[in-house]
Every structure is written in structure tokens, then in C-alpha cells.
Design a protein around this motif. Sequence first.
Motif, mmCIF file in Angstrom:
data_model
loop_
_atom_site.group_PDB
_atom_site.id
_atom_site.type_symbol
_atom_site.label_atom_id
_atom_site.label_comp_id
_atom_site.label_asym_id
_atom_site.label_seq_id
_atom_site.Cartn_x
_atom_site.Cartn_y
_atom_site.Cartn_z
ATOM 1 N N MET A 87 -7.593 25.017 68.590
ATOM 2 C CA MET A 87 -7.343 26.349 68.085
ATOM 3 C C MET A 87 -8.184 26.646 66.847
ATOM 4 O O MET A 87 -8.546 27.778 66.623
ATOM 5 C CB MET A 87 -5.869 26.533 67.752
ATOM 6 N N ALA A 88 -8.494 25.628 66.078
ATOM 7 C CA ALA A 88 -9.241 25.856 64.845
ATOM 8 C C ALA A 88 -10.626 26.430 65.106
ATOM 9 O O ALA A 88 -11.138 27.221 64.312
ATOM 10 C CB ALA A 88 -9.352 24.561 64.054
ATOM 11 N N PHE B 245 2.013 29.805 67.098
ATOM 12 C CA PHE B 245 1.791 29.686 65.655
ATOM 13 C C PHE B 245 2.946 28.953 64.982
ATOM 14 O O PHE B 245 2.733 28.241 64.003
ATOM 15 C CB PHE B 245 1.529 31.078 65.069
ATOM 16 N N ASN B 246 4.133 29.076 65.536
ATOM 17 C CA ASN B 246 5.257 28.294 65.021
ATOM 18 C C ASN B 246 5.039 26.807 65.277
ATOM 19 O O ASN B 246 5.403 25.968 64.458
ATOM 20 C CB ASN B 246 6.569 28.735 65.674
ATOM 21 N N THR B 247 4.447 26.464 66.408
ATOM 22 C CA THR B 247 4.277 25.050 66.740
ATOM 23 C C THR B 247 3.034 24.428 66.116
ATOM 24 O O THR B 247 3.029 23.229 65.848
ATOM 25 C CB THR B 247 4.234 24.844 68.267
ATOM 26 N N THR B 248 1.986 25.219 65.877
ATOM 27 C CA THR B 248 0.768 24.652 65.287
ATOM 28 C C THR B 248 0.755 24.743 63.771
ATOM 29 O O THR B 248 -0.070 24.112 63.126
ATOM 30 C CB THR B 248 -0.494 25.359 65.820
ATOM 31 N N GLY B 249 1.641 25.556 63.214
ATOM 32 C CA GLY B 249 1.679 25.701 61.764
ATOM 33 C C GLY B 249 0.633 26.659 61.220
ATOM 34 O O GLY B 249 0.457 26.754 60.006
ATOM 35 N N GLN B 250 -0.054 27.364 62.095
ATOM 36 C CA GLN B 250 -1.026 28.342 61.609
ATOM 37 C C GLN B 250 -0.290 29.519 61.006
ATOM 38 O O GLN B 250 0.776 29.903 61.493
ATOM 39 C CB GLN B 250 -1.913 28.825 62.754
ATOM 40 N N ALA C 178 -6.530 31.804 60.354
ATOM 41 C CA ALA C 178 -6.882 30.384 60.317
ATOM 42 C C ALA C 178 -6.025 29.654 59.288
ATOM 43 O O ALA C 178 -5.449 30.263 58.378
ATOM 44 C CB ALA C 178 -8.358 30.227 59.971
ATOM 45 N N TYR C 179 -5.969 28.344 59.422
ATOM 46 C CA TYR C 179 -5.248 27.518 58.457
ATOM 47 C C TYR C 179 -5.679 27.868 57.039
ATOM 48 O O TYR C 179 -6.865 28.013 56.762
ATOM 49 C CB TYR C 179 -5.518 26.038 58.705
#
Length: 109
Positions: free
Chosen positions: A1-2, A46-51, A74-75
Motif C-alpha cells: 500500500m505504501a 485503513f483501520n487494519t494497516t494503520g494508515q 500516506a503514513y
Amino acid sequence: MARWWQEFDLLLSPVFATPPKPVGWPWREPDGLQRSVDVLAFTAPFNTTGQPAIAVPAALTESGTPIGIQLAAAYGREDLLVCVAAQLEAERPWAAHRPPVFPAGAIPA
């Protein structure tokens, strides 16, 4: 995803996959958990990846219930999300809008 963020600053999506549901939905239904997962399909990644992501009201239904949009970045780019959300609020203030929280029949017995 990044890698996706190398070409784009923001991703715009709906918050929910359906129109807004009444308070308490779907927990009184037999398949309530699965139905809630289906409705939240846009927020789950986004909840699961923390983004970072932010949901803001974009429109109102005929009954006055807010319909939200989600912006993701993005992060580490929470600053961009807050800045864009502030610009949207300046153009379309939403603080005075109050949805009907407990429409007729929505209060559990």
C-alpha cells in the motif's frame, strides 16, 4: 500500500458502502456482524494497516442525516488530512448540523 502514495497525496472514498443506517443497526439482526463488515468495507483497510484517514460530512440526506466521505493519506501525513478537512469545513461548515439521533422506533425496548 505504501507504493500507491508515491503518485497520489489523498484517496477519497465513501465512509459507508450504503446510505446511513439507524442507531443500533445491525446488532439486532442474525447476520449483524457480517452486515456491519460489508458496510464498513471502505474504512477497514485503513483501520487494519494503520494508515491515517479522516471522515468528514459531505452532504445530508433528506432527513438531515450526514453522509460522510473518507480521506486517506500516506503514513505520517495526518497533517495533510487535518489541513484538507479544515478547508472543507471552511467551505461547507457542518458544526451546526445535528442528525436525528433517535428517530421513531430506533430506541431499543
